[in-house]
Design an enzyme around this catalytic site. Structure first.
Site, short mmCIF file in Angstrom:
data_model
loop_
_atom_site.label_atom_id
_atom_site.label_comp_id
_atom_site.label_asym_id
_atom_site.label_seq_id
_atom_site.Cartn_x
_atom_site.Cartn_y
_atom_site.Cartn_z
N ASN A 1 0.97 -1.29 -0.01
CA ASN A 1 0.00 -0.02 -0.04
C ASN A 1 1.04 1.18 -0.05
O ASN A 1 1.67 1.50 1.07
CB ASN A 1 -0.80 -0.18 1.26
CG ASN A 1 -1.66 1.28 1.52
OD1 ASN A 1 -1.73 2.06 0.69
ND2 ASN A 1 -2.48 1.54 2.72
N LYS B 1 0.13 4.22 -0.14
CA LYS B 1 -0.55 5.54 0.38
C LYS B 1 -0.31 6.84 -0.53
O LYS B 1 -0.17 6.59 -1.68
CB LYS B 1 0.02 5.70 1.82
CG LYS B 1 -0.06 4.40 2.73
CD LYS B 1 0.02 4.75 3.96
CE LYS B 1 -0.18 3.14 4.79
NZ LYS B 1 -0.31 3.30 6.19
N HIS C 1 -9.60 1.03 4.66
CA HIS C 1 -8.35 1.13 5.32
C HIS C 1 -8.42 2.07 6.44
O HIS C 1 -9.07 2.96 6.68
CB HIS C 1 -7.28 1.76 4.67
CG HIS C 1 -5.82 1.85 4.99
ND1 HIS C 1 -5.48 2.62 6.07
CD2 HIS C 1 -4.89 0.75 5.09
CE1 HIS C 1 -4.27 2.34 6.38
NE2 HIS C 1 -3.74 1.22 5.80
N GLU D 1 -6.87 4.50 7.93
CA GLU D 1 -6.56 5.73 7.53
C GLU D 1 -7.86 6.69 7.03
O GLU D 1 -8.22 7.65 7.16
CB GLU D 1 -5.61 6.04 6.78
CG GLU D 1 -4.11 5.91 7.63
CD GLU D 1 -2.86 5.26 6.84
OE1 GLU D 1 -2.91 5.49 5.29
OE2 GLU D 1 -1.82 4.86 7.57
N GLU E 1 -5.69 -5.19 10.62
CA GLU E 1 -4.57 -4.12 10.62
C GLU E 1 -4.80 -3.42 11.88
O GLU E 1 -5.42 -2.49 12.17
CB GLU E 1 -4.30 -3.09 9.68
CG GLU E 1 -4.03 -3.65 8.38
CD GLU E 1 -3.47 -2.75 7.20
OE1 GLU E 1 -2.58 -2.94 6.79
OE2 GLU E 1 -4.14 -1.71 6.96
N GLY F 1 2.31 2.22 10.94
CA GLY F 1 3.35 3.50 10.61
C GLY F 1 3.94 3.83 12.08
O GLY F 1 4.56 4.78 12.17
N SER G 1 3.40 -2.02 10.39
CA SER G 1 4.78 -2.16 10.51
C SER G 1 5.51 -3.66 10.02
O SER G 1 6.45 -4.01 10.65
CB SER G 1 5.23 -1.83 11.84
OG SER G 1 4.83 -0.50 11.99
P1 PGA Z 1 2.74 0.25 7.64
O1 PGA Z 1 1.41 0.38 6.67
O2 PGA Z 1 3.29 -0.87 7.09
O3 PGA Z 1 3.72 1.76 7.04
O4 PGA Z 1 2.66 0.26 9.21
C1 PGA Z 1 0.49 -0.53 6.80
C2 PGA Z 1 -0.87 -0.16 6.13
O5 PGA Z 1 -1.14 0.95 6.55
O6 PGA Z 1 -1.42 -0.91 5.42
#
Ligand code: PGA
Length: 257
Positions: free
Chosen positions: A9, A11, A97, A99, A169, A175, A215
């Site tokens: 992803n 982003k 997601h 976010e 997740e 992140g 992460s």
């Molecule tokens: P990250 O993000 O690996 O940077 O923690 C995962 C995601 O949001 O899909």
């Protein structure tokens, strides 16, 4: 047997030139590996989808978008539909997601509408569920997961669910550099699978792929993927570099269950 699926992803990172460079690099490096045992997908921003689709042409890397709207067309300023994503070359789409839930008002109800539209147009949805830190600390993880699963998947047939990928997740691990341990991931993945067993049946529960996200790095992918109910990863930060994403795919394909 559930086939491992590793998705990147991106982003809101990578302009068109950078996206072409990264996808070209991944294609070149992954071509050297035998990753037939793993489905690999990358999800760039909307603006780079068509160009990346051209790069991925004749490769086994799948293309996905990071969101979509549930109507096919109309006066919905700023939105992108499933037919538009298909035309741009997508086979996958991330839906719900955290976010989007956190910053853009996504709810289980909108996730459900998007999921139905994606399936109706033959896109493979990657539906995200997960608790935040406050919820985990208040021992509400399973409650939140049950709410996300039951309501996001409302009225989705068994046949359609078999075409859907679920991504667990934990928001506190996204992140932040804080990964769930293999045990923490397994515990929730198993909970999700048991929930699917109750809502659907054994065949569905045992066939649906559940990815872990939050992460994921080359250093922790092996531990996570070795867990019996972890079928892959949704990777954010570490999917933005050729080297780390290639290492994640390599390590995931080496783990035999
Ligand atoms: P990250 O993000 O690996 O940077 O923690 C995962 C995601 O949001 O899909």
């Amino acid at each position: 047997m559930r086939k491992t699926i590793i998705a990147g992803n991106w982003k809101m990172y990578k302009n068109i030139v950078e996206a072409i460079e990264l996808s070209n690099g991944l294609k070149r490096e992954l071509f050297k590996l035998d990753f037939a045992a793993v489905d690999v997908v990358i999800c760039p921003p909307f603006t780079a989808l068509s160009e990346v689709a051209e790069v991925l042409n004749e490769s086994d890397i799948g293309l996905g978008a990071q969101d979509m709207y549930w109507q096919d067309e109309g006066a919905f300023t700023g939105e992108v539909s499933a037919p538009m994503l298909k035309e741009a070359g997508c086979g996958y789409v991330i839906i719900g997601h955290s976010e989007r839930r956190q910053f853009f008002g996504e709810t289980n109800e909108t996730v459900n509408k998007k999921l139905k539209a994606a399936l109706g147009h033959g896109l493979t949805p990657i539906v995200c569920v997960g608790e935040n830190l406050k919820e985990r600390e208040a021992n509400k993880t399973f409650e939140v997961i049950e709410d996300h699963i039951k309501n996001s998947l409302l009225d989705i047939s068994a046949e359609d669910l078999l075409k859907t990928v679920i991504a667990y997740e934990p928001v506190w691990a996204i992140g932040t550099g804080k990964t769930a341990t293999g045990e923490q991931a397994q515990e929730v993945h198993k909970y999700i699978r048991d929930l699917l067993r109750k809502i659907y049946d054994d065949t569905v529960a045992d066939s649906v792929r559940i990815q872990y996200g939050g992460s994921v790095k080359p250093e922790n992918i092996a531990e996570l993927i070795a867990k019996p109910d972890v079928d892959g990863a949704l990777v954010g930060g570490a999917s933005l570099k050729i080297d780390s994403f290639t290492q994640i795919v390599t390590k995931a394909s080496e783990v035999k269950k």
